[in-house]
Design a protein around this motif. Structure first.
Motif, PDB file in Angstrom:
ATOM      1  N   PHE A  80      54.058  51.289  45.736  1.00 64.28           N
ATOM      2  CA  PHE A  80      55.004  51.267  44.608  1.00 64.28           C
ATOM      3  C   PHE A  80      54.301  51.863  43.389  1.00 64.28           C
ATOM      4  N   ARG A  81      54.971  52.782  42.727  1.00 61.99           N
ATOM      5  CA  ARG A  81      54.405  53.357  41.511  1.00 61.99           C
ATOM      6  C   ARG A  81      55.226  52.940  40.294  1.00 61.99           C
ATOM      7  N   GLN A  82      54.666  53.223  39.134  1.00 62.41           N
ATOM      8  CA  GLN A  82      55.363  52.996  37.878  1.00 62.41           C
ATOM      9  C   GLN A  82      56.295  54.185  37.610  1.00 62.41           C
ATOM     10  N   SER A  83      56.968  54.157  36.484  1.00 63.24           N
ATOM     11  CA  SER A  83      57.842  55.283  36.135  1.00 63.24           C
ATOM     12  C   SER A  83      57.035  56.558  35.924  1.00 63.24           C
ATOM     13  N   GLU A  84      55.793  56.416  35.487  1.00 63.66           N
ATOM     14  CA  GLU A  84      54.892  57.554  35.314  1.00 63.66           C
ATOM     15  C   GLU A  84      53.839  57.536  36.417  1.00 63.66           C
ATOM     16  N   ASN A  85      53.372  58.719  36.796  1.00 60.42           N
ATOM     17  CA  ASN A  85      52.317  58.804  37.801  1.00 60.42           C
ATOM     18  C   ASN A  85      51.018  58.211  37.264  1.00 60.42           C
ATOM     19  N   ASP A  87      48.615  54.598  38.123  1.00 61.99           N
ATOM     20  CA  ASP A  87      48.331  53.422  38.940  1.00 61.99           C
ATOM     21  C   ASP A  87      49.537  53.050  39.799  1.00 61.99           C
ATOM     22  N   CYS A  88      49.235  52.530  40.988  1.00 58.08           N
ATOM     23  CA  CYS A  88      50.256  52.036  41.917  1.00 58.08           C
ATOM     24  C   CYS A  88      49.778  50.707  42.481  1.00 58.08           C
ATOM     25  N   ILE A  89      50.658  50.032  43.190  1.00 61.29           N
ATOM     26  CA  ILE A  89      50.261  48.864  43.964  1.00 61.29           C
ATOM     27  C   ILE A  89      50.682  49.082  45.409  1.00 61.29           C
ATOM     28  N   VAL A  90      50.027  48.367  46.316  1.00 62.29           N
ATOM     29  CA  VAL A  90      50.398  48.365  47.723  1.00 62.29           C
ATOM     30  C   VAL A  90      50.794  46.944  48.092  1.00 62.29           C
ATOM     31  N   ARG A  91      51.947  46.790  48.718  1.00 63.68           N
ATOM     32  CA  ARG A  91      52.410  45.480  49.173  1.00 63.68           C
ATOM     33  C   ARG A  91      52.423  45.463  50.700  1.00 63.68           C
ATOM     34  N   VAL A 101      53.054  39.332  52.299  1.00 63.54           N
ATOM     35  CA  VAL A 101      51.894  38.466  52.493  1.00 63.54           C
ATOM     36  C   VAL A 101      50.744  38.788  51.543  1.00 63.54           C
ATOM     37  N   LYS A 102      50.753  39.979  50.938  1.00 58.61           N
ATOM     38  CA  LYS A 102      49.674  40.324  50.010  1.00 58.61           C
ATOM     39  C   LYS A 102      50.096  41.491  49.135  1.00 58.61           C
ATOM     40  N   THR A 103      49.575  41.495  47.916  1.00 57.05           N
ATOM     41  CA  THR A 103      49.805  42.588  46.974  1.00 57.05           C
ATOM     42  C   THR A 103      48.463  43.017  46.398  1.00 57.05           C
ATOM     43  N   SER A 104      48.218  44.302  46.357  1.00 54.21           N
ATOM     44  CA  SER A 104      46.938  44.804  45.848  1.00 54.21           C
ATOM     45  C   SER A 104      46.888  44.723  44.328  1.00 54.21           C
ATOM     46  N   ALA A 105      45.699  44.837  43.807  1.00 53.60           N
ATOM     47  CA  ALA A 105      45.524  45.092  42.378  1.00 53.60           C
ATOM     48  C   ALA A 105      45.987  46.531  42.131  1.00 53.60           C
ATOM     49  N   PRO A 106      46.252  46.917  40.886  1.00 48.71           N
ATOM     50  CA  PRO A 106      46.606  48.312  40.615  1.00 48.71           C
ATOM     51  C   PRO A 106      45.523  49.270  41.117  1.00 48.71           C
ATOM     52  N   ILE A 107      45.963  50.315  41.812  1.00 50.51           N
ATOM     53  CA  ILE A 107      45.064  51.329  42.377  1.00 50.51           C
ATOM     54  C   ILE A 107      45.533  52.697  41.884  1.00 50.51           C
ATOM     55  N   TYR A 108      44.601  53.539  41.506  1.00 51.94           N
ATOM     56  CA  TYR A 108      44.988  54.875  41.067  1.00 51.94           C
ATOM     57  C   TYR A 108      45.352  55.715  42.292  1.00 51.94           C
ATOM     58  N   LEU A 109      46.657  55.956  42.489  1.00 53.49           N
ATOM     59  CA  LEU A 109      47.156  56.747  43.607  1.00 53.49           C
ATOM     60  C   LEU A 109      48.079  57.869  43.132  1.00 53.49           C
ATOM     61  N   PHE A 110      48.139  58.065  41.816  1.00 54.46           N
ATOM     62  CA  PHE A 110      48.976  59.068  41.165  1.00 54.46           C
ATOM     63  C   PHE A 110      50.445  58.854  41.539  1.00 54.46           C
ATOM     64  N   HIS A 111      51.013  59.696  42.405  1.00 52.24           N
ATOM     65  CA  HIS A 111      52.417  59.500  42.808  1.00 52.24           C
ATOM     66  C   HIS A 111      52.523  58.602  44.039  1.00 52.24           C
TER      67      HIS A 111
END
Length: 277
Positions: A80-85, A87-91, A101-111
């Motif tokens: 999942f990303r924000q409105s802007e490219n 940081d993202c999270i992975v669920r 069952v788990k959600t990551s901390a914000p990770i820089y994944l661009f889009h």
């Protein structure tokens, strides 16, 4: 005599319970005929394709735009990303319970455009996509931590998939090229993509026979299909209005992830033979 009768009754009750449980072990509806079999038949119009809902994985906080998706067969992972490219999270969701069952901390994944699971290394690979097409990031699926940030690759990737049988990756970006990489992410072959639907290229997925590209439009989606020799094979229209993001094949089932209502909506394909009238 009384003990023998009690034991016989107990065994009968146990057998009945086991028989009942055996019938309830797998309550999942069959996915029907494999998609690869339909494509190989050359007679796609003889088959009916239905999309069946599997689970909904909601975004969290400002991370509400569903992007890449992948699975190891037990869990499904959504970017999942924000409105802007940026940081993202992975669920991480269980295919069995349908729960997050788990959600990551914000990770820089661009889009965070697409993701695949490499069963050889046991890692998830995320294609940054967009203006960072030549960058991947690997993630440990057990705790959703970053294994390696900013892996440079030779060719652009907004879509990525992995073949365990071949120990080979396939990548693509913008619907223009199809590149094959070895297990060490070195480019070994490149092909032009010849499909032309006018739809937007998204992620990709594969089985051991074909590579599938979900292409999203305003009110429907297409699956563009290539083989592992880089040849265009066919396309399938999916009469479904939401924006497709990625497709993956696990447990002999084909799943498509859609971005809709601030969530990743996971559907599976059920394919049956049409009944002649």
């Amino acid at each position: 005599m009384r003990k023998r009768l009690f034991l016989t009754a107990a065994l009968a009750a146990l057998s009945l319970a086991l028989a009942f449980c055996a019938g309830c072990v797998n309550t999942e509806e069959s996915s029907g005929i494999p998609l690869s079999e339909v494509i190989a038949s050359g007679d796609k119009y003889s088959y009916k394709i239905e999309l069946k809902p599997v689970l909904t994985c909601s975004g969290q906080g400002e991370f509400t735009s569903a992007q890449g998706a992948a699975s190891d067969g037990k869990y499904v992972y959504f970017v999942f990303r924000q409105s802007e490219n940026g940081d993202c999270i992975v669920r991480k969701c269980s295919l069995k319970t349908k729960k997050i069952v788990k959600t990551s901390a914000p990770i820089y994944l661009f889009h965070g455009n697409d993701m695949t699971y490499d069963s050889k290394t046991g890692l998830l690979y995320v294609a940054h996509g967009n203006k960072e097409g030549k960058i991947l990031t690997s993630i440990d699926p057990s705790d959703l931590s970053v294994k390696e940030q900013t892996i440079d690759i030779e060719n652009g990737a907004g879509a990525i998939t992995y073949s365990a049988q071949r120990d080979k990756f396939a990548i693509s970006q913008g619907g223009k090229k199809l590149h094959f990489l070895d297990g060490e992410l070195n480019c070994i072959a490149s092909f032009d993509r010849t499909d032309n639907t006018g739809y937007t290229a998204q992620g990709m997925g594969s089985d051991e026979n074909y590579i599938y590209f979900p292409m999203s439009g305003g009110d429907s989606n297409f699956l563009q299909i290539y083989d592992w020799d880089g040849n265009y094979v066919d396309q399938l229209l999916l009469d479904f209005p939401w924006e497709s993001e990625s497709i993956f094949w696990v447990n002999d089932t084909y799943y498509i992830a859609f971005n809709h209502e601030n969530a990743a909506q996971l559907y599976k394909m059920k394919i049956t033979k049409k009944v002649s009238s």
